[in-house]
Structure formats: C-alpha cells, structure tokens
Write an enzyme that holds these catalytic residues in place. Sequence first.
Site, PDB file in Angstrom:
ATOM      1  N   HIS A   1      19.050 -66.901  -7.046  1.00 35.75           N
ATOM      2  CA  HIS A   1      18.624 -65.618  -7.608  1.00 35.75           C
ATOM      3  C   HIS A   1      19.627 -65.080  -8.621  1.00 35.75           C
ATOM      4  O   HIS A   1      19.323 -64.168  -9.374  1.00 35.75           O
ATOM      5  CB  HIS A   1      18.466 -64.563  -6.511  1.00 35.75           C
ATOM      6  CG  HIS A   1      17.344 -64.839  -5.567  1.00 35.75           C
ATOM      7  ND1 HIS A   1      17.536 -65.444  -4.358  1.00 35.75           N
ATOM      8  CD2 HIS A   1      16.022 -64.581  -5.656  1.00 35.75           C
ATOM      9  CE1 HIS A   1      16.374 -65.548  -3.730  1.00 35.75           C
ATOM     10  NE2 HIS A   1      15.441 -65.038  -4.489  1.00 35.75           N
TER      11      HIS A   1
ATOM     12  N   GLU B   1       5.861 -65.245  -6.915  1.00 33.66           N
ATOM     13  CA  GLU B   1       5.644 -66.026  -5.682  1.00 33.66           C
ATOM     14  C   GLU B   1       4.711 -67.202  -5.930  1.00 33.66           C
ATOM     15  O   GLU B   1       4.972 -68.313  -5.487  1.00 33.66           O
ATOM     16  CB  GLU B   1       5.100 -65.140  -4.553  1.00 33.66           C
ATOM     17  CG  GLU B   1       6.035 -64.019  -4.109  1.00 33.66           C
ATOM     18  CD  GLU B   1       7.471 -64.459  -3.872  1.00 33.66           C
ATOM     19  OE1 GLU B   1       7.712 -65.623  -3.510  1.00 33.66           O
ATOM     20  OE2 GLU B   1       8.375 -63.632  -4.094  1.00 33.66           O
TER      21      GLU B   1
HETATM   22 ZN   LIG Z   1      11.771 -66.526  -5.852  1.00 35.65          ZN
END
Ligand SMILES: [Zn+2]
Length: 336
Positions: A259, A164
């Site tokens: 992703h 993050e």
């Molecule tokens: Zn990410």
Amino acid sequence: MYCRYCSIVPNEVLRRLEGDDSYTAKIDAEVRKVRNQAMQLTRVSQEMAPQGLLANAIATAPKILVYDCKHTNSLPGTPVTNPGGSADGSIKRCFDETSAVAEFYKKIFGRNSVDNAGMALLSSVHFGVNYNNANWNGSQMLYGDGDNQIFVDFTKSSDVIGHELTHGVTQHTLQLVYANQSGGLNESMSDVFGAMFRQWRKNQTVTQADWLIGHEIMGPKPKAQGITCLRDMADPGANHCLAPQPFHFSNYTPGMDPHYSSGIPNYAFYKAAMAIGGKSWEKAGQIWYRAMTAGKSPNMKMSTFAKRTRDASKSLYPGDTKVINAIDAAWKQVGL
Ligand SMILES: [Zn+2]
C-alpha cells in the site's frame, strides 16, 4: 505467499488508529488465508485450461450478486433478491457500482468480468461489526460498514469498489505476488483502475479529477485532522492522506507494505495521464491495460512494468510522440 492484504486500508493504519488489538487487522488475517487458497486455485485452473478456451467463453454480461452478512463474519451471508431495488443504501450502492465496474471493463477495455470469461461478481456487505476495511478475498468482494469514527461505509467510494474488483483482474492477468515490488504493482493496478473508474463514472477529464482514493469513506476523526483521503495519486506524500506514500523509486525498500510502494507506479500513471490530457481511460488507461494483459509475471519488477508501458505506447500509438514521450517522462520522474 501470493497475497497478504488485498484490502484498501493498510495494516499499519489499522494498528495505528485502532491499536495493537485491532479487530479489523485480526479479521484481515483470516481473510488472507482464504485468499491465498483462491489465488493458488486460479493458477492451477489456468495452467490446466487450454489457451484460448477462457477467452472464447460466451460473452454475456456477468451476473452481479450481493449478499448481506448482517454484521456477522460468515461469508457470503444471505443472498439479496433484487439488490438494485433495495432500500438498504449499502446493498444498492454495491450493486450499482459493481455493475458499473463490469460495464467499465467491458466498454473501455473489452474485458468480460474479472476473468474475461464472464465470471459472476459476488459481493458481501455489512461484513462484521464496525469492520474498517474492504477486501477482495480471492473469489469475492466484502465490505465493512466502518466504525463511523475512522471510516464510514466502504461502499461509499466508487474507487474502492473499482479497486477491489481490479485485484480480481490482476489475479487473472499479471498474477502478481503480493510482496515487494510485485506487491506494490498489484496495489497500484487497483488504485489506477479504481481511480479511472471513478473518473469515468463522473465523466471527468484528468484536470477535473481530484485523484483521491477513499475520499468518501473518511470518518469524522481523520476529517477533524484535515485528512481528506486514504491516498492521493496526484500528491502521494501529502499530509491530507491517512496513509501517505513514497513516490520515487529511490525511496523504495524491499519488504515495504504494497500500500506504500504503490505510490511509485501510481504517481507515474498520474503524471502520464496529466501530460497526455483528456480522459485518463482513453490513452494512458489503454497503455496500462495492454501492459497488464501482456502475460503473467508474478515477481514483476517495477522497471519491467514501466518497460511494458513504454512498449505499449509505441505499439498502440505509433508515431504519437506526445503520448510516447509522456509515458517515458512519467516513469523517469519516479526514477524508473
Ligand atoms: Zn488493495
């Protein structure tokens, strides 16, 4: 659109496991709107700041702030005094690991916080009710507790915290648009530096490391099916991943969720680090960081990033054919 889901869990997985009515996916849509605004603010402020001003900011360690959402959706929540001494495991872990990420970037890469100017790092824990994700919303991190079925507390995997925060670093360096190839590179930067951070915390060599992303946040449901992680950088397409990824550029399609396409540069990093040996952050990580900080490139193609790492291997380790060949061979193995 600069950033659609800078979260750890892809939308498709949430809809697959939580259903079309996914609570987490709905909240993520709101988070995304805020993030796009923050990304644009970063771009404007960087364009306005004279070159060098940010880099010359006083190099003090960034403040690490933890807020408690107490299971509401309002950010940032209530400030926690002395989070490092908290009896609440999520608060303490969030503080300890975020502090360690800041130390990792400082010690290993000479970077002072995500903006390289000592920006305070703000995190909110206990976000929402059974919220199955962790996010960088453009200006802060937020972590759900998970529903204790699919996921458990998102602060439990140190690589998730490194992931993050690295979205913040990317926002201040490459400024990658979160779609298509640049989106895949954006997600990959977060996995690569998140995994490296986890290995650094454990002082592991590349062969000791398991290269898993999100191993500690898996809940009982996926575990019962033999799923051990969200992603596996060493084996991106494996059945033991909750979100298996392609890892050869011939399998990339435009519009693919970042992703998934991130599996391609993830695997190149894994291959390079393994061929070089030792600890991932010592050489492969330095090359990746040099490529990441060599100027913004919002719509970067994967082949352009690969070229930057090939160039960086030669400028950082001139004459070291083992390193230079390892980088070149790693990208060739993923078709770049
Ligand atoms: Zn990410």
